[in-house]
Design a protein around this motif. Structure first.
Motif, PDB file in Angstrom:
ATOM      1  N   ASN A  77       0.828  -1.209   0.000  1.00 60.79           N
ATOM      2  CA  ASN A  77       0.000   0.000   0.000  1.00 60.79           C
ATOM      3  C   ASN A  77       0.864   1.261   0.000  1.00 60.79           C
ATOM      4  OD1 ASN A  77      -2.168  -1.784   0.088  1.00 60.79           O
ATOM      5  ND2 ASN A  77      -2.247  -1.752   2.327  1.00 60.79           N
ATOM      6  N   ALA A  78       0.597   2.193   0.933  1.00 59.58           N
ATOM      7  CA  ALA A  78       1.322   3.468   0.967  1.00 59.58           C
ATOM      8  C   ALA A  78       2.808   3.276   1.248  1.00 59.58           C
ATOM      9  CB  ALA A  78       0.705   4.394   2.010  1.00 59.58           C
ATOM     10  N   GLN A  79       3.147   2.231   1.987  1.00 62.47           N
ATOM     11  CA  GLN A  79       4.565   1.956   2.249  1.00 62.47           C
ATOM     12  C   GLN A  79       5.317   1.754   0.934  1.00 62.47           C
ATOM     13  OE1 GLN A  79       4.072  -1.633   4.512  1.00 62.47           O
ATOM     14  NE2 GLN A  79       4.318  -0.585   6.487  1.00 62.47           N
ATOM     15  N   TRP A  80       4.729   0.970   0.049  1.00 63.66           N
ATOM     16  CA  TRP A  80       5.369   0.694  -1.234  1.00 63.66           C
ATOM     17  C   TRP A  80       5.512   1.971  -2.055  1.00 63.66           C
ATOM     18  CZ3 TRP A  80       8.392  -2.510  -3.588  1.00 63.66           C
ATOM     19  CH2 TRP A  80       8.437  -2.587  -4.970  1.00 63.66           C
ATOM     20  N   ASP A  81       4.501   2.813  -2.023  1.00 60.34           N
ATOM     21  CA  ASP A  81       4.561   4.069  -2.764  1.00 60.34           C
ATOM     22  C   ASP A  81       5.672   4.967  -2.231  1.00 60.34           C
ATOM     23  OD1 ASP A  81       2.392   3.241  -4.289  1.00 60.34           O
ATOM     24  OD2 ASP A  81       0.920   4.252  -3.012  1.00 60.34           O
ATOM     25  N   ARG A  82       5.831   5.026  -0.917  1.00 61.26           N
ATOM     26  CA  ARG A  82       6.874   5.888  -0.342  1.00 61.26           C
ATOM     27  C   ARG A  82       8.270   5.383  -0.674  1.00 61.26           C
ATOM     28  NH1 ARG A  82       2.998   6.426   3.963  1.00 61.26           N
ATOM     29  NH2 ARG A  82       3.893   4.652   5.104  1.00 61.26           N
ATOM     30  N   VAL A  83       8.418   4.078  -0.737  1.00 60.14           N
ATOM     31  CA  VAL A  83       9.728   3.509  -1.047  1.00 60.14           C
ATOM     32  C   VAL A  83      10.196   3.926  -2.437  1.00 60.14           C
ATOM     33  CG1 VAL A  83      10.856   1.301  -1.592  1.00 60.14           C
ATOM     34  CG2 VAL A  83       9.604   1.569   0.541  1.00 60.14           C
ATOM     35  N   GLN A  84       9.264   4.162  -3.360  1.00 62.09           N
ATOM     36  CA  GLN A  84       9.637   4.540  -4.724  1.00 62.09           C
ATOM     37  C   GLN A  84      10.356   5.886  -4.771  1.00 62.09           C
ATOM     38  OE1 GLN A  84       9.131   2.008  -6.929  1.00 62.09           O
ATOM     39  NE2 GLN A  84       8.303   1.086  -5.040  1.00 62.09           N
ATOM     40  N   GLU A  85      10.209   6.692  -3.728  1.00 56.91           N
ATOM     41  CA  GLU A  85      10.848   8.007  -3.700  1.00 56.91           C
ATOM     42  C   GLU A  85      12.307   7.930  -3.256  1.00 56.91           C
ATOM     43  OE1 GLU A  85       8.387  10.370  -1.180  1.00 56.91           O
ATOM     44  OE2 GLU A  85       6.595  10.133  -2.440  1.00 56.91           O
ATOM     45  N   LEU A  86      12.742   6.782  -2.759  1.00 57.23           N
ATOM     46  CA  LEU A  86      14.118   6.625  -2.286  1.00 57.23           C
ATOM     47  C   LEU A  86      15.007   6.157  -3.435  1.00 57.23           C
ATOM     48  CD1 LEU A  86      13.374   4.844   1.120  1.00 57.23           C
ATOM     49  CD2 LEU A  86      13.730   7.289   0.688  1.00 57.23           C
ATOM     50  N   PRO A  87      16.311   6.494  -3.418  1.00 54.94           N
ATOM     51  CA  PRO A  87      17.189   6.124  -4.539  1.00 54.94           C
ATOM     52  C   PRO A  87      17.335   4.612  -4.673  1.00 54.94           C
ATOM     53  CG  PRO A  87      18.455   7.065  -2.718  1.00 54.94           C
ATOM     54  CD  PRO A  87      17.019   7.294  -2.401  1.00 54.94           C
ATOM     55  N   GLY A  88      17.083   4.128  -5.873  1.00 54.45           N
ATOM     56  CA  GLY A  88      17.175   2.707  -6.133  1.00 54.45           C
ATOM     57  C   GLY A  88      16.529   2.385  -7.463  1.00 54.45           C
ATOM     58  N   VAL A  89      16.244   1.111  -7.689  1.00 51.99           N
ATOM     59  CA  VAL A  89      15.644   0.643  -8.939  1.00 51.99           C
ATOM     60  C   VAL A  89      14.573  -0.385  -8.608  1.00 51.99           C
ATOM     61  CG1 VAL A  89      16.030  -0.609 -11.101  1.00 51.99           C
ATOM     62  CG2 VAL A  89      17.708   1.069 -10.318  1.00 51.99           C
ATOM     63  N   THR A  90      13.411  -0.259  -9.247  1.00 49.20           N
ATOM     64  CA  THR A  90      12.320  -1.216  -9.105  1.00 49.20           C
ATOM     65  C   THR A  90      12.271  -2.108 -10.337  1.00 49.20           C
ATOM     66  OG1 THR A  90      10.985   0.236  -7.709  1.00 49.20           O
ATOM     67  CG2 THR A  90       9.806  -1.482  -8.912  1.00 49.20           C
ATOM     68  N   ALA A  91      12.061  -3.387 -10.122  1.00 54.11           N
ATOM     69  CA  ALA A  91      11.878  -4.346 -11.214  1.00 54.11           C
ATOM     70  C   ALA A  91      10.551  -5.059 -11.016  1.00 54.11           C
ATOM     71  CB  ALA A  91      13.016  -5.357 -11.245  1.00 54.11           C
ATOM     72  N   THR A  92       9.863  -5.315 -12.111  1.00 56.21           N
ATOM     73  CA  THR A  92       8.599  -6.037 -12.086  1.00 56.21           C
ATOM     74  C   THR A  92       8.685  -7.226 -13.038  1.00 56.21           C
ATOM     75  OG1 THR A  92       7.324  -4.054 -11.548  1.00 56.21           O
ATOM     76  CG2 THR A  92       6.112  -5.897 -12.510  1.00 56.21           C
ATOM     77  N   ILE A  93       8.395  -8.399 -12.517  1.00 51.47           N
ATOM     78  CA  ILE A  93       8.376  -9.632 -13.306  1.00 51.47           C
ATOM     79  C   ILE A  93       6.998 -10.257 -13.131  1.00 51.47           C
ATOM     80  CG2 ILE A  93       9.395 -11.898 -13.700  1.00 51.47           C
ATOM     81  CD1 ILE A  93      11.344  -9.627 -14.278  1.00 51.47           C
TER      82      ILE A  93
END
Length: 260
Positions: free
Chosen positions: A103-119
Motif C-alpha cells: 500500500n502506501a509503504q510501497w509508494d513511499r519507497v519509490q521516492e528513495l534512490p534505487g531501482v524497481t523491477a517487475t516480473i
C-alpha cells in the motif's frame, strides 16, 4: 529494465557503464571486519491480497539488485551520493536485507534512490546501501519478517528467453522468501561482476533477463551438469550455516560470449 540516454540501440559500452561495472565487488573477497556493516535494502511488494508468485518475486529481486548496481547513477565520475553509497558498501560486508512493503509503504519507497523491477505480477525495489541501523525512516519501519511465500503452484515454465542466466536456489535449505531474495540478489550482482564489461553491457541492454529456479536435492547436480559462473556461500548472519552454498548462477549466452 530501461537504461538512460537511449543507449539501448548503441552497441558500444558507455563510459558510465564501464566505470560502474569496474567498481563491482568480485566474489570471495575477504571480510574487512568493520564494526558497522553496510546493507542494501531489498523491498518486496507483498500485498495482503493478490500475493505475488514466489518465483516471480525472486526474479524481480535479483533483477532489481543488478540493475541498481549498474544504473547510470552508479558511475563514479563525478561521484554522486548514489555512487558513493554503492562503493562504500562494496568495500564493506556485502549484506542485503529484504523487507516487506504494501500500500502506501510501497509508494513511499519509490521516492528513495534505487531501482524497481517487475516480473509478471511481482515487484521488488533495490535501494542504495547504507550502514545497518541508519536506514531511512521509511525503510526502518518496514517489517523484515513475515515475507514468506509458499512455493510456486506450478514449476516455472522455461519459456521466453530460454538462454538467459539462471540462478539456481537450494530449496533444501528452506529459506524464507526474504532470505532467498537476498541470496539471488547476491547471485545477479556477482554474475555481472565476473562477466566481461562488454558481456555485462549486452545483458544490461537486454534488460537483465534472468530466471530463478528453486530445486530439491542440493546444487551439486547442477554444478556438475552446467558448471557455474558464480557460487554464493552464505555468511551465516541469518537462517543458514556459515559457508553453505545457497545459489549457483549460470550466465547463459552472456558467459559464453553469445549475446544477441
Amino acid at each position: 529494465m530501461p537504461l538512460h540516454d537511449g543507449a539501448l540501440n548503441d552497441g558500444r559500452v558507455p563510459d558510465w557503464f564501464a566505470d560502474a561495472h569496474a567498481a563491482l565487488p568480485k566474489p570471495m573477497r575477504g571480510d574487512p571486519g568493520e564494526e558497522v556493516p553496510w546493507s542494501m535494502p531489498i523491498i518486496l511488494h507483498i500485498p495482503k491480497q493478490d500475493r505475488p508468485d514466489r518465483t516471480e518475486l525472486l526474479e524481480a529481486a535479483a533483477t532489481a539488485v543488478v540493475a541498481c548496481c549498474l544504473d547510470e547513477r552508479a558511475a563514479g565520475a563525478p561521484a554522486s551520493p548514489y555512487a558513493q553509497d554503492l562503493r562504500s558498501w562494496y568495500g564493506a560486508r556485502i549484506r542485503k536485507i529484504a523487507r516487506r512493503a504494501r500500500n502506501a509503504q510501497w509508494d513511499r519507497v519509490q521516492e528513495l534512490p534505487g531501482v524497481t523491477a517487475t516480473i509478471g505480477g511481482a515487484s521488488a525495489r533495490a535501494l542504495t546501501p547504507g550502514p545497518v541501523g541508519e536506514e531511512d525512516a521509511v525503510v526502518a519501519k518496514l517489517q523484515i519478517g513475515g515475507t514468506d511465500l509458499p512455493p510456486s503452484d506450478q514449476p516455472a515454465a522455461d519459456t521466453g528467453d530460454a538462454d538467459a542466466p539462471i540462478i539456481w536456489v537450494d530449496a533444501d535449505l528452506g529459506m524464507t522468501v526474504g532470505k532467498a531474495a537476498a541470496q539471488v540478489g547476491h547471485g545477479s550482482m556477482l554474475l555481472a561482476a565476473v562477466l566481461g564489461t562488454e558481456a555485462a553491457w549486452a545483458w544490461a541492454r537486454d534488460g537483465f533477463p534472468l530466471r530463478v529456479r528453486e530445486i530439491d536435492g542440493g546444487l551439486d547436480a547442477v554444478q556438475g551438469a552446467e558448471g557455474a559462473d558464480v557460487v554464493v556461500r552464505d555468511a551465516g548472519f541469518t537462517e543458514i550455516a556459515p559457508g553453505a552454498a545457497t545459489v549457483l548462477v549460470t550466465g547463459g549466452r552472456y558467459s559464453r560470449g553469445q549475446a544477441r
